[in-house]
Write a protein that holds these residues in place. Structure first.
Motif, short mmCIF file in Angstrom:
data_model
loop_
_atom_site.label_atom_id
_atom_site.label_comp_id
_atom_site.label_asym_id
_atom_site.label_seq_id
_atom_site.Cartn_x
_atom_site.Cartn_y
_atom_site.Cartn_z
N GLN A 101 5.30 -5.58 2.00
CA GLN A 101 5.02 -4.46 1.09
C GLN A 101 5.11 -3.11 1.83
O GLN A 101 5.63 -2.14 1.30
N ILE A 102 4.60 -3.10 3.05
CA ILE A 102 4.64 -1.90 3.89
C ILE A 102 6.07 -1.38 4.00
O ILE A 102 6.33 -0.20 3.82
N ALA A 103 6.98 -2.29 4.30
CA ALA A 103 8.37 -1.88 4.52
C ALA A 103 9.04 -1.49 3.21
O ALA A 103 9.83 -0.56 3.16
N HIS A 105 7.63 -0.18 0.63
CA HIS A 105 7.07 1.08 0.17
C HIS A 105 7.69 2.27 0.88
O HIS A 105 7.88 3.33 0.31
N HIS A 106 8.02 2.06 2.14
CA HIS A 106 8.47 3.21 2.92
C HIS A 106 9.97 3.36 3.01
O HIS A 106 10.45 4.40 3.43
N ARG B 169 -2.27 1.70 -1.00
CA ARG B 169 -1.09 1.57 -0.13
C ARG B 169 -1.17 2.53 1.05
O ARG B 169 -0.69 2.24 2.13
N LEU B 172 -3.19 0.89 3.56
CA LEU B 172 -2.41 -0.22 4.13
C LEU B 172 -1.44 0.30 5.19
O LEU B 172 -1.28 -0.29 6.26
N VAL B 187 9.72 0.31 10.48
CA VAL B 187 9.85 0.06 9.04
C VAL B 187 9.73 1.36 8.24
O VAL B 187 9.46 1.35 7.04
N GLY B 188 9.93 2.47 8.92
CA GLY B 188 10.05 3.75 8.22
C GLY B 188 8.76 4.53 8.04
O GLY B 188 8.70 5.43 7.22
N ILE B 189 7.73 4.18 8.80
CA ILE B 189 6.46 4.91 8.66
C ILE B 189 6.40 6.05 9.69
O ILE B 189 6.58 5.82 10.88
#
Lengths: 239, 295
Positions: A101-103, A105-106, B169, B172, B187-189
């Protein structure tokens, strides 16, 4: 064919130790390239440079024609560069569902968590935490997480290492599917047999330089590759 | 909303009416407990969600307290002074974050502690902060009640924010950074952005807490505001709350304040020693708190 990734004259050194010396490499769309070489030859460093985790000393990187040399890793991921790690790095205390979900979402283009978990065969374990998985499951999770970015380029670091033949076969099939879907793959690997029938070509790094760029089959005939990586004893590949 | 949330909400609503039924001693004790909870929850935004232990986070508490005191002493309205106390700490965190946010784990903890000591030194020597004499001010009628309700409002806000982060989220994403920053980046954060925002939000709430503390105390000086014991108390509570990060700070603050009061009232000469022993034993036997999450 359109080039997805171009690595131009990339140099990297740690202190006085030159790890990458003017490396030039390109990966085309729907191409699977194996990145091989002995330990310490700079393979993982190159993947880290492409994904932005490590900054190159000089040289340029272009992704789908865009200069990404100065972009931070999270921007490269959002552009569509997904990666896995040599030692899998799941988010240990997050569930599998949350890991994906983390990946989703971003990424700029999100994918469905459920679909991805089913695709890598982890849907039934979705409530488990990342730290509770076996090595093979962690590798699948990393793959799913990288796919959540809807990548154009996948960077895989020893994805077959430590896996049993059945798991290797499953991941091979998945990678072939991804290739058919148009995803390019650059993969560091030591399990050479797993690459057979999967990679379009291989690039061999030695001492930070590319010493071979060609077919997997032809690699065994190359004197420099044999001396630097395969060893002097003759090696054959069976399909 | 979960059952536990409703119980907690009920208890906090009960706290709103309690001051009308209790004597000044219990009001002071209750205020001390809520004050400690506010300190803990503020630190927890960075500690629990991102894994950054700001051992010197009290620096922002002190800075907000001084800003409030100076403004309030110059006839600025109470609410505006409190708000500006929080904003000043936020601005300070914005200025310092490019340096502090480059550091991780214990390096970050030590750097914030050093920052706290620098501010303490400055406060003890500057004229505007009253030097070692500090700043005293006259309080309006019902100041104890005003301080109590201000702390309680702050606590409610911090608790709601914590619950929101724990289930959203956004939370999270912050937890993912805490788990593994390199992976989060891949992962793009944008980890630096999230860390900096959490740092500033923590500083803002610590600044507000500092302002209310000054008002409650009617007097501020450097050794009170930048007292390292405040950090020790806070991180003792946060350590014991590791397995219950949403409600833990509230429960353990209550426990700590009651324990402190008991030891202080029964063993005046030995209370510091006994408190120290109690802290060591608790951390030794319950390193992640006494409430364990079911797996």
């Amino acid at each position: 064919m359109e080039k997805v990734l171009e690595v131009v004259d990339v140099k990297k050194s740690y202190g006085g130790n030159l790890v990458l010396d003017c490396v030039n490499l390109s990966v085309k769309r729907r191409e699977v390239v194996g990145l091989l070489g002995p330990n310490g030859s700079g393979k993982t460093t190159l993947l880290n440079i492409i994904s932005g985790i490590t900054r190159q000393d000089s040289g340029a990187l272009r992704f789908k024609g865009i200069d990404i040399s100065g972009l931070p890793p999270y921007r490269r991921a959002r552009l569509g560069i997904g990666r896995t790690f040599q030692i899998p790095r799941p988010f240990w205390n997050l569930t599998l569902w949350e890991n994906i979900q983390i990946a989703c979402h971003h990424a700029e283009k999100g994918a469905e968590v459920e679909e991805l978990l089913k695709r890598v065969g982890l849907y039934e374990l979705r409530s488990k935490k990342g730290g509770e998985l076996s090595l093979a499951q962690r590798k699948r999770l990393e793959l799913a997480r990288a796919l959540a970015l809807k990548p154009s380029l996948l960077l895989l670091d020893e994805v077959f290492a430590g896996l049993n033949p059945a798991s290797i076969k499953e991941i091979q099939s998945l990678l072939k599917e991804l290739k058919e879907e148009g995803i390019s793959i650059l993969m560091v690997e030591h399990v050479l047999k797993a690459l057979f029938g999967l990679v379009d070509r291989v690039v061999v790094l030695h001492g930070g330089r590319i010493v071979y760029d060609g077919s997997l089959e032809g690699m065994a005939q190359d004197q420099e590759v044999r001396r630097a990586y395969l060893g002097e004893r003759h090696i054959t590949f069976e399909g | 909303m979960r059952k536990a949330d409703l119980i907690l909400l009920f208890l906090i609503l009960l706290l709103f009416v309690l001051p009308l039924q209790i004597n000044p001693y219990w009001l002071r004790l209750l205020t001390a407990f809520i004050f400690l909870s506010c300190l803990s929850y503020s630190h927890n935004l960075l500690f629990h969600f991102l894994g950054y232990p700001a051992f010197g986070g009290v620096a922002f508490f002190g800075f907000g307290a001084y800003t409030f005191s100076i403004l309030y002493n110059h006839s600025t309205p109470l609410l505006l002074s409190l708000l500006l106390g929080g904003v000043s700490s936020l601005i300070l965190s914005l200025l310092i974050s490019p340096i502090l946010m480059r550091l991780k784990s214990h390096y970050f903890a030590i750097a914030t502690l050093a920052f706290q000591l620098c501010l303490m030194e400055l406060a003890q020597n500057l004229e505007i902060t009253g030097g070692t004499k500090g700043i005293a001010f006259n309080l309006p009628e019902y100041s104890n009640l005003i301080a109590f309700y201000s702390f309680l409002t702050l606590l409610l806000t911090l608790l709601m924010l914590t619950l929101f982060l724990d289930r959203s989220r956004l939370g999270l994403t912050m937890k993912a950074i805490r788990e593994d920053e390199t992976t989060a980046l891949s992962v793009g954060i944008n980890a630096v952005l999230y860390r900096s925002i959490a740092f500033m939000v923590m500083a803002f709430f610590l600044g507000l807490t500092g302002g209310v503390f000054s008002f409650w105390n009617a007097y501020v000086d450097a050794s009170t505001l930048f007292n390292p014991m405040l950090s020790v108390k806070t991180f003792f509570i946060l350590t014991l709350s590791l397995s219950l990060p949403t409600y833990g700070p509230l429960l353990w603050s209550f426990f700590f304040e009651m324990l402190f009061e008991l030891l202080w009232s029964k063993f005046l000469m030995l209370h510091g020693l006994l408190l120290g022993i109690a802290i060591v034993l608790l951390i030794l036997f319950f390193p992640r708190g006494v409430v364990w999450k079911r797996s």
